[in-house]
Design an enzyme around this catalytic site. Structure first.
Site, short mmCIF file in Angstrom:
data_model
loop_
_atom_site.label_atom_id
_atom_site.label_comp_id
_atom_site.label_asym_id
_atom_site.label_seq_id
_atom_site.Cartn_x
_atom_site.Cartn_y
_atom_site.Cartn_z
N HIS A 112 0.74 -1.12 -0.12
CA HIS A 112 0.00 -0.14 0.01
C HIS A 112 0.90 1.33 -0.08
CE1 HIS A 112 -3.60 -2.43 0.65
NE2 HIS A 112 -3.17 -2.93 1.74
N HIS A 165 3.10 9.04 0.11
CA HIS A 165 1.99 8.96 -0.89
C HIS A 165 2.19 9.80 -1.85
CE1 HIS A 165 -1.07 6.84 1.99
NE2 HIS A 165 -0.57 7.56 2.81
N HIS A 182 3.82 11.31 5.74
CA HIS A 182 3.00 11.07 6.84
C HIS A 182 3.76 10.33 7.92
CE1 HIS A 182 -0.87 11.08 4.45
NE2 HIS A 182 -0.45 12.13 4.53
#
EC number: 4.2.1.1
Length: 377
Positions: A112, A165, A182
């Protein structure tokens, strides 16, 4: 005839996938990544995230009213509304260098994102203001409603991991950035609602730069695994200067939001830095290949198909984000050993990156939330 021809093309495509097929990030058949709850990926950037976690609890990605990310308003809008965090109530960050002994800091491709975790007691922390007189009803996000002269206490937020991301998940006044970092923090002290763990996330944006590689990112990007569900140990003596990854100008926007991936649990305190850091074109391309589309070929024979080998890979003790507990929730064990799930012979495939990928969620509606600006001094 046209319908028959279309069906034939579909059949041929499916037959072709038995030998070689293109897989988006998070679906590669050679993956050794863990599976907990319903499958999800970034193919539609979160627009199709309806499912349940490993405990059978429904995700709130489609039903929540305080979801992340958001389009952060312009400075002038927040200034005009007087939506500011007073100096004495602003969050403070202290991040010493992360130092690897050869096994203590890992760069993980979990299918992910690319994530960095550590196995030792890292001294980094952030401190977040809370009301001086707090009780079981107070939450980590209460700083958003505090007034400049309110008496304050502070809680310590401990970073547990950080990840990336691309493109950015948050927008600044409608502007999209190529990368967002993050840093995930956990709070377990003082507030009754945080006994099971509350979370705060600090977001750092990166903009493209015509110059050389950003040396602060290089220890991470030089060790990114391309295979999903695997990790690389940073070589002994390698340091990640996490404190320097924070912008020198620490103005930030803060609001109450959610995890940006399933189960999209709400109740997180977000800080989004308004000054971007830099990333080179080459580094951006390398990251997008790490989360890119893979062409995979099966090397398994018919005889092998009945004798799938099962593979398990041990990661390490780390903070596992499941859901943000409500004030009435039972405490949860967020630090646990995670074993990558058994897979039906992932080693029967050879995969290579053939196209750039992405792993971001689309921005969500603000729905009238309080959004405040902190002018750092």
């Amino acid at each position: 005839m046209a319908r028959t021809g279309a069906l034939l093309l579909v059949a041929l495509a499916l037959a072709g996938c038995a030998q070689a097929c293109i897989y988006k990030f998070g679906t590669s058949p050679d993956s050794k990544a863990t599976v907990s709850g319903d499958h999800w990926d970034h193919g539609l950037n979160g627009e199709n995230w309806e499912g349940k976690d490993g405990a059978g609890n429904a995700w709130v990605c489609k039903t929540g009213r305080k979801q992340s990310p958001i389009n952060v308003p312009q400075y002038q809008v927040l200034d005009g509304k007087g939506s500011k965090i007073a100096n004495g109530l602003q969050t403070q960050w202290s991040y010493p260098d992360l130092m690897s002994n050869g096994t203590s800091v890992q760069v993980i491709n979990n299918g992910h994102t690319i994530q960095v975790q550590w196995t030792y007691n890292y001294a980094g922390h952030a401190t977040i203001a809370i009301p001086a007189m707090h009780n079981q009803t107070n939450r980590i996000v209460d700083v958003l409603e505090m007034r400049p002269n309110d008496a304050a206490d502070r809680v310590t937020a401990v970073p547990t991991q950080f990840h990336f991301h691309s493109t950015s998940e948050h927008l600044l006044a409608g502007k999209i950035y190529p990368l967002e970092l993050h840093i995930v923090h956990q709070v377990t002290e003082k507030l009754e609602a945080c006994k099971g763990g509350c979370f705060s996330v600090t977001g750092i944006l990166f903009q493209l730069d015509n110059g050389p590689d950003n040396e602060l990112l290089e220890p991470i990007f030089a060790n990114m695994p391309s295979r999903e569900g695997t990790f690389s140990n940073l070589p002994a003596g390698t340091t990640i200067k996490l404190g320097e990854l924070l912008p020198s100008d620490r103005d930030y926007v803060t609001y109450e939001g959610s995890l940006t991936t399933p189960p999209c649990s709400e109740g997180l305190l977000w800080h989004v830095m308004t000054q971007p850091q830099r990333i080179s074109f080459g580094q951006w391309n390398r990251y997008r290949l790490a989360v890119g589309l893979k062409e995979c070929n099966s090397t398994e024979t018919a005889a092998d198909a009945g004798h799938h080998h099962h593979h398990r890979r041990l990661l390490h003790n780390h903070a596992h984000l499941e859901e943000v507990p409500a004030a009435t929730s039972e405490p949860k064990h967020y630090f646990r050993r995670v074993m990558l799930a058994e897979s039906a012979n992932p080693d029967a495939y050879t995969c290579k990156a053939v196209a750039f990928g992405q792993n971001f969620r689309n921005p969500q509606y603000a729905n009238g939330r309080t959004i405040k600006l902190a002018r750092y001094h």
